[in-house]
Design an enzyme around this catalytic site. Sequence first.
Site, PDB file in Angstrom:
ATOM      1  N   PRO A   1     135.434 -97.038  32.499  1.00 47.64           N
ATOM      2  CA  PRO A   1     136.241 -96.482  31.414  1.00 47.64           C
ATOM      3  C   PRO A   1     137.683 -96.969  31.385  1.00 47.64           C
ATOM      4  CG  PRO A   1     135.706 -94.797  33.051  1.00 47.64           C
ATOM      5  CD  PRO A   1     134.868 -95.994  33.371  1.00 47.64           C
ATOM      6  N   ASN A   2     138.132 -97.199  30.179  1.00 50.48           N
ATOM      7  CA  ASN A   2     139.518 -97.578  29.864  1.00 50.48           C
ATOM      8  C   ASN A   2     139.871 -99.017  30.223  1.00 50.48           C
ATOM      9  OD1 ASN A   2     140.351 -94.954  28.818  1.00 50.48           O
ATOM     10  ND2 ASN A   2     140.082 -94.243  30.930  1.00 50.48           N
TER      11      ASN A   2
ATOM     12  N   ARG B   1     146.995-100.453  28.249  1.00 51.41           N
ATOM     13  CA  ARG B   1     147.156 -99.308  29.150  1.00 51.41           C
ATOM     14  C   ARG B   1     148.062 -99.679  30.333  1.00 51.41           C
ATOM     15  NH1 ARG B   1     142.109 -98.559  33.315  1.00 51.41           N
ATOM     16  NH2 ARG B   1     143.229 -96.625  33.704  1.00 51.41           N
TER      17      ARG B   1
ATOM     18  N   TYR C   1     148.547-102.416  35.435  1.00 49.09           N
ATOM     19  CA  TYR C   1     147.365-103.273  35.236  1.00 49.09           C
ATOM     20  C   TYR C   1     147.676-104.646  34.635  1.00 49.09           C
ATOM     21  CZ  TYR C   1     145.052 -98.834  36.181  1.00 49.09           C
ATOM     22  OH  TYR C   1     144.652 -97.667  36.783  1.00 49.09           O
TER      23      TYR C   1
ATOM     24  N   ASN D   1     133.900-102.646  38.761  1.00 44.98           N
ATOM     25  CA  ASN D   1     135.122-101.851  38.797  1.00 44.98           C
ATOM     26  C   ASN D   1     134.766-100.567  38.054  1.00 44.98           C
ATOM     27  OD1 ASN D   1     137.539-100.562  38.512  1.00 44.98           O
ATOM     28  ND2 ASN D   1     138.693-102.381  37.865  1.00 44.98           N
TER      29      ASN D   1
ATOM     30  N   ALA E   1     137.871 -94.963  36.686  1.00 48.87           N
ATOM     31  CA  ALA E   1     138.037 -93.558  37.100  1.00 48.87           C
ATOM     32  C   ALA E   1     136.767 -92.991  37.739  1.00 48.87           C
ATOM     33  CB  ALA E   1     138.446 -92.713  35.901  1.00 48.87           C
TER      34      ALA E   1
ATOM     35  N   HIS F   1     136.106 -92.472  41.634  1.00 48.78           N
ATOM     36  CA  HIS F   1     136.561 -91.327  42.424  1.00 48.78           C
ATOM     37  C   HIS F   1     135.723 -90.073  42.192  1.00 48.78           C
ATOM     38  CE1 HIS F   1     139.772 -94.206  42.590  1.00 48.78           C
ATOM     39  NE2 HIS F   1     140.070 -94.024  41.318  1.00 48.78           N
TER      40      HIS F   1
ATOM     41  N   ASP G   1     124.435 -93.576  43.369  1.00 49.33           N
ATOM     42  CA  ASP G   1     122.982 -93.481  43.544  1.00 49.33           C
ATOM     43  C   ASP G   1     122.246 -94.590  42.800  1.00 49.33           C
ATOM     44  OD1 ASP G   1     123.208 -91.323  45.236  1.00 49.33           O
ATOM     45  OD2 ASP G   1     122.625 -89.819  43.763  1.00 49.33           O
TER      46      ASP G   1
ATOM     47  N   GLU H   1     132.946-104.094  45.062  1.00 51.03           N
ATOM     48  CA  GLU H   1     133.790-103.169  44.287  1.00 51.03           C
ATOM     49  C   GLU H   1     135.173-103.805  44.110  1.00 51.03           C
ATOM     50  OE1 GLU H   1     134.492 -99.668  46.616  1.00 51.03           O
ATOM     51  OE2 GLU H   1     135.724 -98.686  45.076  1.00 51.03           O
TER      52      GLU H   1
ATOM     53  N   HIS I   1     139.134-103.287  42.353  1.00 48.20           N
ATOM     54  CA  HIS I   1     140.162-102.523  41.641  1.00 48.20           C
ATOM     55  C   HIS I   1     141.349-103.439  41.407  1.00 48.20           C
ATOM     56  CE1 HIS I   1     137.928 -98.889  42.110  1.00 48.20           C
ATOM     57  NE2 HIS I   1     137.708 -99.239  43.367  1.00 48.20           N
ATOM     58  N   ILE I   2     141.829-103.427  40.178  1.00 48.34           N
ATOM     59  CA  ILE I   2     142.956-104.288  39.816  1.00 48.34           C
ATOM     60  C   ILE I   2     144.208-103.848  40.574  1.00 48.34           C
ATOM     61  CG2 ILE I   2     144.459-104.949  37.878  1.00 48.34           C
ATOM     62  CD1 ILE I   2     141.887-104.518  36.083  1.00 48.34           C
ATOM     63  N   SER I   3     144.407-102.543  40.634  1.00 47.80           N
ATOM     64  CA  SER I   3     145.600-102.000  41.301  1.00 47.80           C
ATOM     65  C   SER I   3     145.302-101.709  42.771  1.00 47.80           C
ATOM     66  CB  SER I   3     146.045-100.706  40.602  1.00 47.80           C
ATOM     67  OG  SER I   3     145.074 -99.690  40.791  1.00 47.80           O
TER      68      SER I   3
ATOM     69  N   ARG J   1     148.247 -95.382  45.661  1.00 37.87           N
ATOM     70  CA  ARG J   1     148.499 -94.534  44.493  1.00 37.87           C
ATOM     71  C   ARG J   1     148.214 -93.056  44.804  1.00 37.87           C
ATOM     72  NH1 ARG J   1     145.838 -97.259  39.440  1.00 37.87           N
ATOM     73  NH2 ARG J   1     147.131 -95.678  38.400  1.00 37.87           N
TER      74      ARG J   1
ATOM     75  N   ARG K   1     142.930 -90.927  44.132  1.00 38.44           N
ATOM     76  CA  ARG K   1     142.356 -92.277  44.039  1.00 38.44           C
ATOM     77  C   ARG K   1     141.937 -92.820  45.410  1.00 38.44           C
ATOM     78  NH1 ARG K   1     143.601 -93.695  38.595  1.00 38.44           N
ATOM     79  NH2 ARG K   1     145.522 -92.663  38.008  1.00 38.44           N
TER      80      ARG K   1
HETATM   81  C1  DQA Z   1     141.170 -98.908  38.718  1.00 40.36           C
HETATM   82  C2  DQA Z   1     141.811 -97.792  39.537  1.00 40.36           C
HETATM   83  C3  DQA Z   1     141.277 -96.432  39.126  1.00 40.36           C
HETATM   84  O1  DQA Z   1     141.857 -95.417  39.913  1.00 40.36           O
HETATM   85  C4  DQA Z   1     141.601 -96.164  37.670  1.00 40.36           C
HETATM   86  O2  DQA Z   1     141.045 -94.930  37.261  1.00 40.36           O
HETATM   87  C5  DQA Z   1     141.188 -97.269  36.770  1.00 40.36           C
HETATM   88  C6  DQA Z   1     141.325 -98.650  37.212  1.00 40.36           C
HETATM   89  C7  DQA Z   1     141.778-100.299  39.028  1.00 40.36           C
HETATM   90  O3  DQA Z   1     141.183-101.268  38.593  1.00 40.36           O
HETATM   91  O4  DQA Z   1     142.826-100.385  39.651  1.00 40.36           O
HETATM   92  O5  DQA Z   1     140.838 -97.042  35.611  1.00 40.36           O
HETATM   93  O6  DQA Z   1     139.790 -98.970  39.032  1.00 40.36           O
END
Ligand code: DQA
Length: 145
Positions: A9-10, A17, A22, A73, A76, A79, A86, A97, A99-101, A106, A110
Amino acid sequence: MKILVINGPNLNMLGIREPDIYGKSTYKDLIEMIQSHADSKGIEVEFYQSNHEGDIVDRIQAAYENVDGIVINPAAYTHTSVAILDALKAVQLPTVEVHISAVEEREPFRQVSYVSYIAEKTITGKGFDGYIEAIDFLCEKIQKK
Ligand code: DQA
């Protein structure tokens, strides 16, 4: 070799965003960057982005016996989602896995990642390059099989 790249998501809002976290590049930029890396390595990549947990579960299930590895990735859902964990456990595909950040630096909420229980590797804080590292890791791993 076929790798499925899933974004949660997002992440379709990349570039808009929280650019301080990001970056300013868009989801389309991300796809193009991964695609050109995959082309240079001669591997096939499929992309999937969804804002809906159940749809991500469906896409992971559909990958069973159809792809060689998954880069995810979960955004959200990282978490919160036992369902995504599963699904990944069910299909038994090598998974990285991303994560960009730098999630570890953080907010406390997270710091938990359900997907980390199954991921062979977790890459954080490297921006879009994290996806490239993930693809390279999977390629090496799958080629050794
Ligand atoms: C994220 C980190 C997550 O905590 C956040 O909810 C995201 C992006 C990242 O790529 O850093 O939407 O997965």
